[in-house]
Design a protein around this motif. Structure first.
Motif, PDB file in Angstrom:
ATOM      1  N   ARG A 110       0.850  -1.194   0.000  1.00  0.00           N
ATOM      2  CA  ARG A 110       0.000   0.000   0.000  1.00  0.00           C
ATOM      3  C   ARG A 110       0.883   1.240   0.000  1.00  0.00           C
ATOM      4  O   ARG A 110       1.981   1.245   0.566  1.00  0.00           O
ATOM      5  CB  ARG A 110      -0.953   0.010   1.189  1.00  0.00           C
ATOM      6  CG  ARG A 110      -0.282   0.230   2.519  1.00  0.00           C
ATOM      7  CD  ARG A 110      -1.265   0.316   3.685  1.00  0.00           C
ATOM      8  NE  ARG A 110      -0.537   0.276   4.936  1.00  0.00           N
ATOM      9  CZ  ARG A 110       0.202   1.267   5.413  1.00  0.00           C
ATOM     10  NH1 ARG A 110       0.306   2.382   4.759  1.00  0.00           N
ATOM     11  NH2 ARG A 110       0.844   1.150   6.562  1.00  0.00           N
ATOM     12  N   ALA A 165       2.186   4.670   1.207  1.00  0.00           N
ATOM     13  CA  ALA A 165       2.238   5.444   2.442  1.00  0.00           C
ATOM     14  C   ALA A 165       3.428   6.394   2.335  1.00  0.00           C
ATOM     15  O   ALA A 165       4.557   5.939   2.133  1.00  0.00           O
ATOM     16  CB  ALA A 165       2.398   4.520   3.651  1.00  0.00           C
ATOM     17  N   GLY A 187       4.283  -0.110   4.299  1.00  0.00           N
ATOM     18  CA  GLY A 187       3.836   0.746   3.206  1.00  0.00           C
ATOM     19  C   GLY A 187       5.033   1.134   2.366  1.00  0.00           C
ATOM     20  O   GLY A 187       6.162   0.721   2.637  1.00  0.00           O
TER      21      GLY A 187
END
Length: 172
Positions: A11, A13, A23
């Motif tokens: 993900r 980040a 992340g």
């Protein structure tokens, strides 16, 4: 069994991360896309561009998808001519953002920064509170290494009922 982190599973980040499980920033995503070890210093990305990005952070990248940014950055590492042109553009932008031509000392210091000219440029964007201009400037830096004939975003195939069989029709 530990989960394998790839550009498809990590993900986004902002910030630097030690592990993809935490992340990944745009540069770390680029390292994964390039098949490199997880890092905010991917070998496939121009060191000048990477230094600028580390200085301003992902928040300055605007509304464009971070995965799109990462894909745009992979392959921007270039030879000496392009690298020098990117450094020079960052030096000029730094001085312009500071609102002065710069003292002799400042100009001399910028000359010796080499790839860190990107970092100095990022700091100048932040100091001038003009981070909203970073995406367009990054596009300019990336374009310096592209052949003039390369299209930035090729058009997708035709959509709708007239789309050729077996071609992308816009559905996922």
């Amino acid at each position: 069994m530990p989960r394998l982190s790839t550009h498809q599973t990590v993900r986004h980040a902002p910030g630097r991360h030690d592990d993809p499980a935490q992340g990944a920033c745009v540069l770390e995503l680029a390292s994964l896309l390039a098949g490199e070890r997880f890092s905010d210093r991917p070998r496939a990305v121009s060191p000048v561009i990477a230094a600028l990005l580390r200085a301003v952070g992902d928040e300055a990248l605007g509304d464009r998808d971070p995965y799109t940014w990462a894909a745009e950055l992979v392959g921007t590492r270039a030879g000496g001519r392009v690298r020098r042109a990117r450094r020079a553009l960052c030096r000029r932008k730094s001085l312009a953002l500071r609102g002065v031509a710069g003292s002799r000392v400042e100009r001399a210091c910028l000359m010796f920064l080499r790839d860190a000219a990107g970092e100095a440029c990022g700091a100048a964007f932040a100091d001038a509170d003009r981070l909203d201009e970073v995406p367009a400037f990054l596009d300019e830096l990336v374009a310096l290494g592209r052949p003039a004939s390369a299209a930035r975003h090729p058009a997708p195939p035709a959509l709708g009922p007239r789309a050729a069989p077996g071609r992308w029709d816009g559905t996922v």
